[in-house]
Design an enzyme around this catalytic site. Structure first.
Site, PDB file in Angstrom:
ATOM      1  N   ILE A 101       0.652  -1.341  -0.155  1.00  0.00           N
ATOM      2  CA  ILE A 101      -0.126  -0.063  -0.109  1.00  0.00           C
ATOM      3  C   ILE A 101       0.744   1.361   0.103  1.00  0.00           C
ATOM      4  O   ILE A 101       0.762   2.206  -0.583  1.00  0.00           O
ATOM      5  CB  ILE A 101      -1.012  -0.058   1.065  1.00  0.00           C
ATOM      6  CG1 ILE A 101      -1.881  -1.052   1.022  1.00  0.00           C
ATOM      7  CG2 ILE A 101      -1.701   1.202   1.294  1.00  0.00           C
ATOM      8  CD1 ILE A 101      -2.676  -1.433   2.374  1.00  0.00           C
ATOM      9  N   ASN A 142       2.308   4.516   7.284  1.00  0.00           N
ATOM     10  CA  ASN A 142       1.655   3.283   6.931  1.00  0.00           C
ATOM     11  C   ASN A 142       2.526   2.035   7.485  1.00  0.00           C
ATOM     12  O   ASN A 142       1.862   0.941   7.289  1.00  0.00           O
ATOM     13  CB  ASN A 142       1.780   3.466   5.473  1.00  0.00           C
ATOM     14  CG  ASN A 142       1.763   2.099   4.738  1.00  0.00           C
ATOM     15  OD1 ASN A 142       0.628   1.687   4.196  1.00  0.00           O
ATOM     16  ND2 ASN A 142       2.791   1.519   4.272  1.00  0.00           N
ATOM     17  N   SER A 190      -6.991   0.122  10.391  1.00  0.00           N
ATOM     18  CA  SER A 190      -7.480  -0.844   9.772  1.00  0.00           C
ATOM     19  C   SER A 190      -9.114  -1.276  10.129  1.00  0.00           C
ATOM     20  O   SER A 190      -9.329  -0.799  11.324  1.00  0.00           O
ATOM     21  CB  SER A 190      -6.653  -2.545  10.082  1.00  0.00           C
ATOM     22  OG  SER A 190      -7.361  -3.490   9.502  1.00  0.00           O
ATOM     23  N   TYR A 223      -2.565  -7.803  16.409  1.00  0.00           N
ATOM     24  CA  TYR A 223      -3.120  -6.733  15.365  1.00  0.00           C
ATOM     25  C   TYR A 223      -4.408  -5.810  15.523  1.00  0.00           C
ATOM     26  O   TYR A 223      -4.247  -4.826  15.579  1.00  0.00           O
ATOM     27  CB  TYR A 223      -3.030  -7.715  14.065  1.00  0.00           C
ATOM     28  CG  TYR A 223      -3.306  -6.898  12.661  1.00  0.00           C
ATOM     29  CD1 TYR A 223      -2.052  -6.184  12.065  1.00  0.00           C
ATOM     30  CD2 TYR A 223      -4.406  -6.424  12.213  1.00  0.00           C
ATOM     31  CE1 TYR A 223      -2.238  -5.436  11.020  1.00  0.00           C
ATOM     32  CE2 TYR A 223      -4.685  -5.583  10.945  1.00  0.00           C
ATOM     33  CZ  TYR A 223      -3.590  -5.187  10.367  1.00  0.00           C
ATOM     34  OH  TYR A 223      -3.560  -4.276   9.337  1.00  0.00           O
ATOM     35  N   LYS A 246      -4.549  -1.830  16.169  1.00  0.00           N
ATOM     36  CA  LYS A 246      -4.967  -1.144  15.074  1.00  0.00           C
ATOM     37  C   LYS A 246      -6.090  -0.097  15.875  1.00  0.00           C
ATOM     38  O   LYS A 246      -6.559   0.790  15.407  1.00  0.00           O
ATOM     39  CB  LYS A 246      -5.695  -1.792  13.927  1.00  0.00           C
ATOM     40  CG  LYS A 246      -4.488  -2.434  13.093  1.00  0.00           C
ATOM     41  CD  LYS A 246      -3.529  -1.405  12.530  1.00  0.00           C
ATOM     42  CE  LYS A 246      -2.694  -1.682  11.519  1.00  0.00           C
ATOM     43  NZ  LYS A 246      -1.785  -0.892  10.723  1.00  0.00           N
ATOM     44  N   ILE A 266      -7.007  -5.738   1.585  1.00  0.00           N
ATOM     45  CA  ILE A 266      -6.354  -5.320   0.286  1.00  0.00           C
ATOM     46  C   ILE A 266      -5.405  -6.170  -0.082  1.00  0.00           C
ATOM     47  O   ILE A 266      -4.556  -6.776   0.494  1.00  0.00           O
ATOM     48  CB  ILE A 266      -5.758  -3.842   0.493  1.00  0.00           C
ATOM     49  CG1 ILE A 266      -6.615  -2.971   1.283  1.00  0.00           C
ATOM     50  CG2 ILE A 266      -4.985  -3.312  -0.558  1.00  0.00           C
ATOM     51  CD1 ILE A 266      -7.941  -2.599   0.672  1.00  0.00           C
ATOM     52  N   THR A 316      -2.158  -7.089  -1.191  1.00  0.00           N
ATOM     53  CA  THR A 316      -0.748  -6.631  -1.199  1.00  0.00           C
ATOM     54  C   THR A 316       0.185  -7.923  -0.821  1.00  0.00           C
ATOM     55  O   THR A 316      -0.353  -8.786  -0.219  1.00  0.00           O
ATOM     56  CB  THR A 316      -0.481  -5.537  -0.185  1.00  0.00           C
ATOM     57  OG1 THR A 316      -0.781  -6.118   1.193  1.00  0.00           O
ATOM     58  CG2 THR A 316      -1.453  -4.543  -0.235  1.00  0.00           C
TER      59      THR A 316
HETATM   60  N1  NAD Z   1      -3.021  -5.628   3.117  1.00  0.00           N
HETATM   61  C1  NAD Z   1      -4.209  -5.335   3.838  1.00  0.00           C
HETATM   62  O1  NAD Z   1      -5.234  -6.093   3.642  1.00  0.00           O
HETATM   63  C2  NAD Z   1      -4.437  -4.367   5.026  1.00  0.00           C
HETATM   64  C3  NAD Z   1      -5.455  -4.027   5.539  1.00  0.00           C
HETATM   65  C4  NAD Z   1      -5.628  -3.072   6.457  1.00  0.00           C
HETATM   66  C5  NAD Z   1      -4.533  -2.190   6.857  1.00  0.00           C
HETATM   67  N2  NAD Z   1      -3.319  -2.580   6.354  1.00  0.00           N
HETATM   68  C6  NAD Z   1      -2.111  -1.869   6.909  1.00  0.00           C
HETATM   69  O2  NAD Z   1      -1.588  -1.209   5.751  1.00  0.00           O
HETATM   70  C7  NAD Z   1      -0.335  -1.124   6.111  1.00  0.00           C
HETATM   71  C8  NAD Z   1       0.639  -1.515   4.939  1.00  0.00           C
HETATM   72  O3  NAD Z   1       0.225  -2.700   4.645  1.00  0.00           O
HETATM   73  P1  NAD Z   1       0.632  -3.737   3.347  1.00  0.00           P
HETATM   74  O4  NAD Z   1      -0.316  -4.634   3.302  1.00  0.00           O
HETATM   75  O5  NAD Z   1       0.999  -2.993   2.473  1.00  0.00           O
HETATM   76  O6  NAD Z   1       1.970  -4.434   4.026  1.00  0.00           O
HETATM   77  P2  NAD Z   1       3.393  -4.818   3.549  1.00  0.00           P
HETATM   78  O7  NAD Z   1       3.933  -5.821   4.420  1.00  0.00           O
HETATM   79  O8  NAD Z   1       3.218  -4.901   2.057  1.00  0.00           O
HETATM   80  O9  NAD Z   1       4.248  -3.599   3.816  1.00  0.00           O
HETATM   81  C9  NAD Z   1       4.566  -3.118   4.752  1.00  0.00           C
HETATM   82  C10 NAD Z   1       5.598  -2.121   4.672  1.00  0.00           C
HETATM   83  O10 NAD Z   1       6.142  -1.610   6.226  1.00  0.00           O
HETATM   84  C11 NAD Z   1       7.709  -1.767   6.330  1.00  0.00           C
HETATM   85  N3  NAD Z   1       7.937  -1.737   7.564  1.00  0.00           N
HETATM   86  C12 NAD Z   1       7.409  -2.810   8.469  1.00  0.00           C
HETATM   87  N4  NAD Z   1       7.909  -2.599   9.893  1.00  0.00           N
HETATM   88  C13 NAD Z   1       8.705  -1.584   9.815  1.00  0.00           C
HETATM   89  C14 NAD Z   1       9.560  -0.986  10.542  1.00  0.00           C
HETATM   90  N5  NAD Z   1       9.725  -1.265  11.688  1.00  0.00           N
HETATM   91  N6  NAD Z   1      10.254   0.129  10.262  1.00  0.00           N
HETATM   92  C15 NAD Z   1      10.102   0.793   8.773  1.00  0.00           C
HETATM   93  N7  NAD Z   1       9.179   0.071   7.904  1.00  0.00           N
HETATM   94  C16 NAD Z   1       8.696  -1.157   8.528  1.00  0.00           C
HETATM   95  C17 NAD Z   1       7.963  -2.963   5.385  1.00  0.00           C
HETATM   96  O11 NAD Z   1       9.372  -2.910   5.002  1.00  0.00           O
HETATM   97  C18 NAD Z   1       7.006  -2.797   4.237  1.00  0.00           C
HETATM   98  O12 NAD Z   1       7.593  -1.852   3.300  1.00  0.00           O
HETATM   99  C19 NAD Z   1      -0.022  -1.742   7.325  1.00  0.00           C
HETATM  100  O13 NAD Z   1      -0.039  -0.775   8.488  1.00  0.00           O
HETATM  101  C20 NAD Z   1      -1.172  -2.648   7.681  1.00  0.00           C
HETATM  102  O14 NAD Z   1      -1.626  -2.827   8.670  1.00  0.00           O
HETATM  103  C21 NAD Z   1      -3.184  -3.448   5.406  1.00  0.00           C
END
Ligand code: NAD
Length: 254
Positions: free
Chosen positions: A23, A93, A146, A161, A165, A194, A196
């Site tokens: 994302i 994020n 989330s 988690y 959130k 989402i 990803t």
């Molecule tokens: N994918 C989903 O379905 C979904 C739904 C709701 C919320 N989210 C939230 O969206 C955000 C992004 O999710 P995503 O699906 O793109 O995940 P992802 O795992 O693809 O990306 C997460 C990113 O966070 C970075 N990261 C993790 N720990 C870190 C740290 N300590 N310092 C710096 N960077 C760090 C990772 O390197 C990565 O680039 C998250 O907060 C997740 O909880 C995702």
């Protein structure tokens, strides 16, 4: 012209944590397309994101940062101020998820999830807020929450988690009120499922179990979050603070 006035981000500096993939990567590109200079703070390299930003005609750079380490975040914001001179938008994020039932997960694992998802967003918000207040920047902070902050997902267990959130949503409201007099707006974004790397690697049987629960019967695309972030980032949301914007295919309605 009208859309530029309310959604355009020309001249703004936008910070995206965890922008090396998922994302964060797609939103970083969207912020750049809207005119912002985008700074990616992530633990892992963001070459692909920077290439996408550049291909879209935007500009940005990467600073290796761990959002759970205050010193790492403070140093990153120092570099941004020296290089770009402002911090106008923060998309908080970076996040992690753990699927384990509560008796199987260790207390240390619970702490690790909360450390990234909640404390990490707190550390980044605090560092950004400090700069915004000192420099009288009327900024916008967007915290990634989330739908899991409002509902309990099934059938997978992910207590750490969900708890992290839910806390992000209320931390957001707290900061919105605390910093309102400083003209800093703080909102959260609550996506549903989402597609990803975080969710695409999920076993097929789990995704099959999710589909009947989503009224729109599909996962969202990261691109479908970008307009909500642009709304929260710019002039369009001038009177919106402390809100949680839900983008979940109606999951939380049923
Ligand atoms: N994918 C989903 O379905 C979904 C739904 C709701 C919320 N989210 C939230 O969206 C955000 C992004 O999710 P995503 O699906 O793109 O995940 P992802 O795992 O693809 O990306 C997460 C990113 O966070 C970075 N990261 C993790 N720990 C870190 C740290 N300590 N310092 C710096 N960077 C760090 C990772 O390197 C990565 O680039 C998250 O907060 C997740 O909880 C995702």
């Amino acid at each position: 012209m009208y859309l530029d006035e309310i959604f355009g981000l020309k001249g703004k500096v936008a910070v995206v944590t965890g922008g090396s993939r998922g994302i964060g990567q797609v939103v970083a590109e969207g912020l750049a397309r809207a005119g912002a200079e985008v700074v990616i703070l992530s633990r892992s390299q963001a070459d692909e994101t920077l290439q996408k930003i550049s291909d879209a005609g935007g500009c940005g750079y990467f600073i290796k940062t761990d959002v759970t380490v205050e010193e790492s975040v403070t140093q990153a914001f120092q570099v941004i101020m020296e290089r770009s001179g402002s911090v106008d938008i923060v998309f908080n994020n970076a996040g992690v998820c753990l699927h384990k039932d509560t008796l199987e997960a260790t207390v240390e694992e619970f702490r690790q999830v909360v450390d990234v998802n909640l404390t990490g967003e707190y550390i980044v918000s605090r560092a950004a807020g400090k700069i915004m207040i000192k420099n009288d920047i009327h900024g916008s902070i967007i915290n990634m929450a989330s739908m899991s902050g409002s509902i309990v997902n099934i059938p997978q267990w992910q207590c750490s988690y969900n708890a992290s959130k839910a806390a992000v949503i209320h931390m957001t409201r707290s900061l919105a009120v605390e910093w309102a007099d400083h003209h800093i707006r703080v909102n959260s974004l609550s996506p549903g499922y989402i597609a990803t790397p975080m969710s695409v690697d999920t076993p097929k049987e789990l995704k099959d179990a999710w589909m009947p629960l989503i009224p729109m019967h599909r996962m969202g695309k990261p691109e479908e979050l970008v307009p909500a972030v642009l709304y929260l980032a710019g002039n369009a949301s001038g009177y919106t603070s402390g809100s949680d914007v839900v983008v979940d295919g109606a999951y939380t309605c049923v």
